[in-house]
Design an enzyme around this catalytic site. Structure first.
Site, PDB file in Angstrom:
ATOM      1  N   CYS A 366       0.785  -1.241   0.000  1.00 24.59           N
ATOM      2  CA  CYS A 366       0.000   0.000   0.000  1.00 24.59           C
ATOM      3  C   CYS A 366       0.818   1.294   0.000  1.00 24.59           C
ATOM      4  CB  CYS A 366      -1.028  -0.004   1.119  1.00 24.59           C
ATOM      5  SG  CYS A 366      -0.858  -1.248   2.360  1.00 24.59           S
ATOM      6  N   ARG A 395       6.932 -11.137   5.378  1.00 22.67           N
ATOM      7  CA  ARG A 395       6.566 -10.869   6.765  1.00 22.67           C
ATOM      8  C   ARG A 395       7.267 -11.868   7.675  1.00 22.67           C
ATOM      9  NH1 ARG A 395       0.026  -9.664   6.000  1.00 22.67           N
ATOM     10  NH2 ARG A 395       0.322  -7.940   4.526  1.00 22.67           N
ATOM     11  N   HIS A 417      -5.215  -1.182  -5.178  1.00 26.83           N
ATOM     12  CA  HIS A 417      -5.688  -0.053  -4.385  1.00 26.83           C
ATOM     13  C   HIS A 417      -6.451   0.895  -5.293  1.00 26.83           C
ATOM     14  CE1 HIS A 417      -2.392  -1.708  -1.973  1.00 26.83           C
ATOM     15  NE2 HIS A 417      -3.149  -1.349  -0.952  1.00 26.83           N
ATOM     16  N   LYS A 501     -12.978  -3.334   7.477  1.00 26.53           N
ATOM     17  CA  LYS A 501     -12.811  -4.144   6.264  1.00 26.53           C
ATOM     18  C   LYS A 501     -13.941  -5.144   6.097  1.00 26.53           C
ATOM     19  CE  LYS A 501      -9.679  -7.446   8.544  1.00 26.53           C
ATOM     20  NZ  LYS A 501      -8.425  -8.202   8.444  1.00 26.53           N
TER      21      LYS A 501
END
Length: 676
Positions: A366, A395, A417, A501
């Site tokens: 993002c 991650r 996005h 969300k």
């Protein structure tokens, strides 16, 4: 204070009862059937013990096995306590810690006495037998309120160091409770510290509806610096039928395990040299490529523009976005390395400069997409702008949490996005709902839609969250999905720190659910990273940023597909769609010709001309989950036919080669291109 209180039941009827009456007494007054079936009570919406006296006017609902969610949590909590009691009865000196209910059962963390080894799988049968004896004894479960000092004194006197440590940290001004298994103070009574609620007695549990499953290592309070414990896992249900159904699901899940099938189908492997990352083999990567091509077509059709952004970005960028403060422990960061060369040996050794710039490998795409959006001047006329990326992210997931393709450290998202105006949010989310619906239906999934609401720790104002949450509700309603058919549900506190969300939870072939797609309405990140567009009024305005994905990650979605289809992927996704196998060597030339024609028609085909029996070839290609085996012998070669054996079906069909090619070509066409 009146001696009588008013109790209102779910049907709206009310009755006056004496203060101190228990829900169990009210159930008995209503009828013996309800008295026997009632497990607990819901008092003004809060689940409580059925034996706990009522002390004021209240709304009362009695919980029975029909209220499955509440009932299962209750019985699993009780099974955990019975487990701890059984272990301490069998091995005095065992220390207990905590034992919660889980999604399909329970566990309890315990420390074996110093006189014996940690508990193992060999101990489970004896523990199960003792648990059944405790259940069949029908011991009352009695709640008492204790002071913190009483708890500390109790645990220290009995050598329960873990419980004593925890008790010392409990607030003095809160109501602290314990539960006895058995009459308080009696010879066979056992006690644990617990908030409750519990069933009225151990006999309310079904002694045939639980099973201890496994043991694992654990640490006190989840910290590896603390004492090591043994975690004993069990599964618990309301009755034996439910238990058997669960065990059958587990057996089926084991057969479908994507790691096992991945080896059998030669799709991928994992190894310590790259722990948490996947080595894709040619056949596995073919599945990936087909999915990627499919998703690109979907994104192209939805007006998305594909971009590619850097893997490494300066930590200052992640600090500005807010991720470094919230997520640093899950990120991989590297300093600017300066090589120092030894003049004598010529060997270079890496050193970190004192003023080194730190870079972080991106855990998400993002912030980079905001930087692309910020290039040049954007007008309101340009919006919405939809930027998509097959973005590789990293991650730092805990070592013990990694699980095949389902949880990895390196993964690729079908990420995008959408930058839009306030007025465009609902329409863009609605369009995404319809896009996600078309994708999941192409794979044969049903799903539920859930709205994850603001968490306790978050960025942004209350007004901002109110607006963002309502926009998502409105969009789902406009898409016709805010109803029971789509399992619509709101999840308080489960949103991201920057945005609420929507979540898509897929249901697979054996009833498991997988959370995959999401879309989030974010006003925080555009503000933190100073994204803007020029409005109709000539002034700068902040866009709303919608974060969205459908697969979630390619790795995990492929793992889900493998398990959902038990490896028998749809023909369009199968890495090898057909194998032409010979019965006799006389058919080799015809087999090569058939394979060439299939390949020319766009079919992913292999030939098997080995000097092996046909039954051996059938077994081998069935294990590899090849959808169609085209068997040819001397007769087929003479007649220009093939004997088609389809995976999962009995027998075979004799078809002209041209007809078999047409059939395979139709099945090999991706669902979004059929009829095009």
């Amino acid at each position: 204070m009146s001696d009588m209180i008013r109790v209102t039941l779910p049907d709206g009827s009310a009755r006056e009862v004496a203060r101190g009456t228990t829900p169990a007494q009210i159930a008995a007054d209503i009828g013996p059937g309800l008295a026997k079936a009632a497990l607990a009570a819901k008092i003004d919406g809060e689940v409580r013990d059925i034996m706990r006296p009522l002390d004021g006017d209240t709304d009362l609902a009695l919980i029975t096995a029909r209220d499955e969610a509440d009932a299962l949590e209750l019985v699993r909590h009780d099974y955990a306590h019975v487990l701890a009691e059984a272990v301490q009865a069998l091995w005095p000196g065992t220390q207990i810690t905590f034992g919660p209910a889980t999604d399909d059962g329970f566990y309890y963390d315990v420390k074996a006495p110093d006189s014996r080894d940690p508990f193992s799988m060999d101990d489970l049968p004896a523990i199960e037998e003792k648990m059944r004896a405790i259940i069949e004894a029908d011991k009352p479960l009695v709640r008492e309120v204790w002071s913190r000092q009483q708890l500390v004194d109790k645990w220290e006197a009995e050598g329960e160091t873990f419980k004593a440590e925890w008790a010392k940290e409990l607030p003095e001004d809160e109501e602290l409770t314990v539960y006895w298994s058995g009459e308080p103070g009696s010879k066979d009574a056992w006690l644990d510290m617990c908030r409750g609620p519990h069933l009225a007695s151990t006999g309310k549990l079904d002694p045939q509806a639980f099973k201890l499953m496994r043991v694992a290592g654990a640490y006190w309070r989840g910290d590896q610096k603390n004492a090591q414990l043994t975690r004993i896992y069990g599964t618990g249900w309301l009755n034996k039928k439910q238990l058997n159904a669960h065990l059958t699901r587990l057996e089926e899940a084991a057969k479908r395990d994507h790691r096992k099938l991945g080896r059998e189908m030669d799709l991928f492997h994992l190894q310590e040299e790259a722990h948490g990352s996947v080595f894709w083999h040619p056949k596995g990567y073919r599945i990936w490529r087909e999915l990627e091509a499919y998703m690109r077509r979907k994104m192209d059709g939805g007006g998305y523009q594909e971009i590619k952004t850097p893997q490494l970005m300066d930590v200052r960028q992640w600090t500005q976005s807010g991720h470094w403060g919230k997520y640093a422990e899950n990120m991989f960061a590297v300093p600017d390395i300066v090589p120092e060369v030894d003049e004598d040996s010529g060997v270079a050794s890496p050193t970190v400069a004192a003023d080194a710039d730190w870079m972080a490998i991106k855990p998400m795409n993002c912030p980079a997409h905001v930087l692309v959006f910020k290039q040049g001047i954007t007008s309101y006329r340009d919006l919405p702008i939809r930027l998509g990326e097959m973005g590789c992210c990293h991650r730092n997931e805990p070592h013990g949490a990694l699980h095949g393709l389902m949880r990895v450290r390196q993964f690729t998202q079908d990420d995008a996005h959408i930058f839009c105006t306030e007025d465009q949010v609902v329409e863009e989310v609605r369009k995404f709902c319809e896009l996600a619906d078309s994708v999941y239906k192409d794979f044969g999934f049903s799903y539920h839609v859930k709205l994850a609401l603001r968490p306790e720790k978050r960025f942004g104002s209350e007004d901002m969250w109110d607006k963002a949450e309502q926009e998502l509700r409105d969009a789902v309603a406009e898409a016709g999905m805010a109803n029971d058919d789509y399992g619509w549900e709101e999840l308080p506190g489960e949103g991201a720190f920057y945005a609420p969300k929507l979540e898509w939870h897929l249901t697979d072939a054996i009833g498991r659910t997988w959370q995959v797609g999401t879309i989030q309405g974010d006003r925080v990140l555009p503000d933190r990273l100073d994204a803007s567009y020029v409005g109709e009024d000539g002034e700068r305005h902040r866009p709303v940023m919608l974060h969205r994905a459908i697969f979630g990650s390619y790795e995990r979605f492929i793992g889900i597909l493998i398990e959902h289809f038990a490896g028998r992927l749809p023909v369009w996704l199968a890495p090898v769609q057909a194998v032409v196998a010979t019965i006799v060597s006389d058919a080799d030339d015809y087999a090569r010709q058939a394979a060439a024609e299939l390949e020319a028609a766009g079919i992913r085909v292999e030939s098997d001309l080995r000097n092996e029996k046909i039954n051996y070839k059938v077994r081998e290609h069935s294990l590899a989950k090849v959808p169609h085996l085209l068997v040819v012998g001397k007769r087929e070669a003479e007649e220009g036919t093939v004997a088609v054996r389809t995976l999962g079906q009995e027998g075979q069909r004799i078809l002209p080669l041209a007809e078999a090619i047409a059939m395979l070509k139709a099945e090999a066409t991706p669902p979004d291109l059929r009829g095009a």
